[in-house]
Design a protein around this motif. Structure first.
Motif, PDB file in Angstrom:
ATOM      1  N   MET A  36       4.791 -15.971  -9.511  1.00  0.00           N
ATOM      2  CA  MET A  36       4.175 -15.276 -10.631  1.00  0.00           C
ATOM      3  C   MET A  36       3.446 -16.306 -11.486  1.00  0.00           C
ATOM      4  SD  MET A  36       6.095 -12.831 -13.433  1.00  0.00           S
ATOM      5  CE  MET A  36       6.822 -11.824 -12.134  1.00  0.00           C
ATOM      6  N   ASP A  72       3.720  -3.429  -0.461  1.00  0.00           N
ATOM      7  CA  ASP A  72       4.112  -3.843  -1.813  1.00  0.00           C
ATOM      8  C   ASP A  72       2.954  -3.632  -2.775  1.00  0.00           C
ATOM      9  OD1 ASP A  72       2.592  -6.593  -1.913  1.00  0.00           O
ATOM     10  OD2 ASP A  72       3.760  -6.632  -0.059  1.00  0.00           O
ATOM     11  N   THR A  74       1.893  -4.315  -6.958  1.00  0.00           N
ATOM     12  CA  THR A  74       2.166  -4.863  -8.284  1.00  0.00           C
ATOM     13  C   THR A  74       1.093  -4.374  -9.246  1.00  0.00           C
ATOM     14  OG1 THR A  74       3.174  -6.852  -7.352  1.00  0.00           O
ATOM     15  CG2 THR A  74       2.488  -6.953  -9.645  1.00  0.00           C
ATOM     16  N   ARG A  76      -0.241  -4.842 -13.109  1.00  0.00           N
ATOM     17  CA  ARG A  76      -0.167  -5.742 -14.252  1.00  0.00           C
ATOM     18  C   ARG A  76      -1.079  -5.219 -15.357  1.00  0.00           C
ATOM     19  NH1 ARG A  76      -1.832 -11.404 -11.706  1.00  0.00           N
ATOM     20  NH2 ARG A  76      -1.244 -12.130 -13.805  1.00  0.00           N
ATOM     21  N   ILE A  87       4.599  -5.650 -16.262  1.00  0.00           N
ATOM     22  CA  ILE A  87       4.521  -5.726 -14.801  1.00  0.00           C
ATOM     23  C   ILE A  87       5.430  -4.686 -14.164  1.00  0.00           C
ATOM     24  CG2 ILE A  87       4.898  -7.211 -12.791  1.00  0.00           C
ATOM     25  CD1 ILE A  87       4.539  -9.616 -14.731  1.00  0.00           C
ATOM     26  N   ASP A  89       6.618  -4.026 -10.202  1.00  0.00           N
ATOM     27  CA  ASP A  89       6.589  -4.637  -8.870  1.00  0.00           C
ATOM     28  C   ASP A  89       7.426  -3.780  -7.918  1.00  0.00           C
ATOM     29  OD1 ASP A  89       6.263  -6.284  -6.741  1.00  0.00           O
ATOM     30  OD2 ASP A  89       7.313  -8.006  -7.587  1.00  0.00           O
ATOM     31  N   GLN A  91       8.236  -2.522  -3.802  1.00  0.00           N
ATOM     32  CA  GLN A  91       8.144  -2.864  -2.379  1.00  0.00           C
ATOM     33  C   GLN A  91       8.936  -1.841  -1.564  1.00  0.00           C
ATOM     34  OE1 GLN A  91       9.735  -6.704  -1.408  1.00  0.00           O
ATOM     35  NE2 GLN A  91       9.040  -6.644   0.710  1.00  0.00           N
TER      36      GLN A  91
END
Length: 322
Positions: A36, A72, A74, A76, A87, A89, A91
């Protein structure tokens, strides 16, 4: 001069800020590595980083082979402060397992993390390195400032549903996750070194502690490559993974990437390969910048200053004596 000009793009590609604001002219993605970044995407900027990957596993002791794929995502978002980023995240993974006696499937969310990251120290705040227009080499010389990292902290939570085969308990749970993040700009900007120190599943029966070290190099204004080592340890599972890959900048707001990962043991041996894309929307940020610029111009415009009505002042003066 050509080389000096081309140096700027890789610097902006990997470092979200060199001087003060988090926003940069080109996208700053955490993909395809697992670290990150210490920097945020910028206030009012939203960014999505999506990937798909294939999996190949073999466990010598448990005598199974597994293959599958996963995805996955993400999200932001920079809000409230330039240094603050929220964030999500997520998966999801699907695998087929084959043993000498049976076959079975495993599929569920491998990870669901929600949290926020905050930049607590930036060595380049209010600092601008003067470019030497006569020497390309001078602009890439080592500076002691490069050893001082930018530092951020991440705090969030893991959300795990009941009967998740990737979790060590059949019960659902919410557990804290925290990370310490450092980032160094090296070699005048063409190299970036990022470290993440992570504590995960805090307070559960099997807390996990790990690290990720990523070294990235910008070859030109479009291409970059990286090498990464990730390690984690808990009473439930421990491993060390080596990862490498490359990214290509399609436009200022879009990047594509590819990577491959493997480990160093056979309980199980792991091979991952994946591709991904990163995209950002910065229209809200640019609108605010234009509004602020227009306001500044209006303040400096002499035509906007209040005009003095001398005739009115003279009438008021005469009225005192009438």
């Amino acid at each position: 001069m050509f080389k000096i000009k081309n140096l700027l793009a890789p610097v902006l590609f990997f470092i979200p800020q060199l001087f003060f604001a988090q926003y940069t002219d080109v996208i700053n993605s955490n993909r395809p590595g697992e670290t990150m970044s210490a920097y945020a995407v910028g206030k009012s900027v939203i960014q999505a980083e999506l990937g798909v990957y294939g999996i190949k596993e073999k466990h010598d002791l448990l005598d199974y082979d597994a293959s599958g794929f996963g995805t996955d995502l993400t999200i932001r978002y920079g809000a409230f402060l330039e240094k603050l980023e929220f964030i999500a995240d997520i998966q999801y993974q699907m695998e087929n397992f084959d043993t000498s006696y049976t076959s079975y499937k495993k599929n569920n969310f491998r990870q669901t993390v929600l949290g926020a990251k905050y930049l607590i120290y930036d060595p380049y705040k209010n600092y601008k390195r003067e470019a030497n227009i006569y020497s390309y080499k001078a602009n890439r010389n080592f500076q002691w400032r490069e050893l001082i990292p930018a530092v951020s902290v991440f705090a969030g939570a893991n959300f795990v549903g009941a009967d998740n085969p990737y979790y060590f308990s059949p019960d659902g749970a919410i557990s804290p996750k925290i990370s310490l993040i450092t980032q160094n700009l090296l070699g005048g900007g063409s190299w970036v070194f990022v470290t993440n120190i992570i504590a995960d599943y805090i307070g559960t029966d099997y807390p996990s502690y790990g690290y990720v070290l990523t070294l990235t190099h910008g070859f030109n204004d479009r291409w970059s490559g990286f090498i990464e080592n990730q390690g984690y340890k808990s009473d439930f599972y421990s491993d060390s993974i080596l990862r490498t890959g490359a990214a290509f900048l399609l436009s200022s707001n879009m990047q594509v990437d590819a990577s491959i990962s493997t480990n160093f043991k056979n309980t199980p041996s792991i091979l991952y390969g994946g591709v991904g894309v990163s995209w950002r929307y910065d229209g809200w940020y640019k609108e605010k910048v234009e509004v602020n610029k227009a306001a500044d111009r209006a303040k400096k415009n002499p035509d906007n200053e209040k005009q003095i009505d001398y005739q009115e002042k003279e009438r008021k003066r005469k009225a005192k004596y009438e």
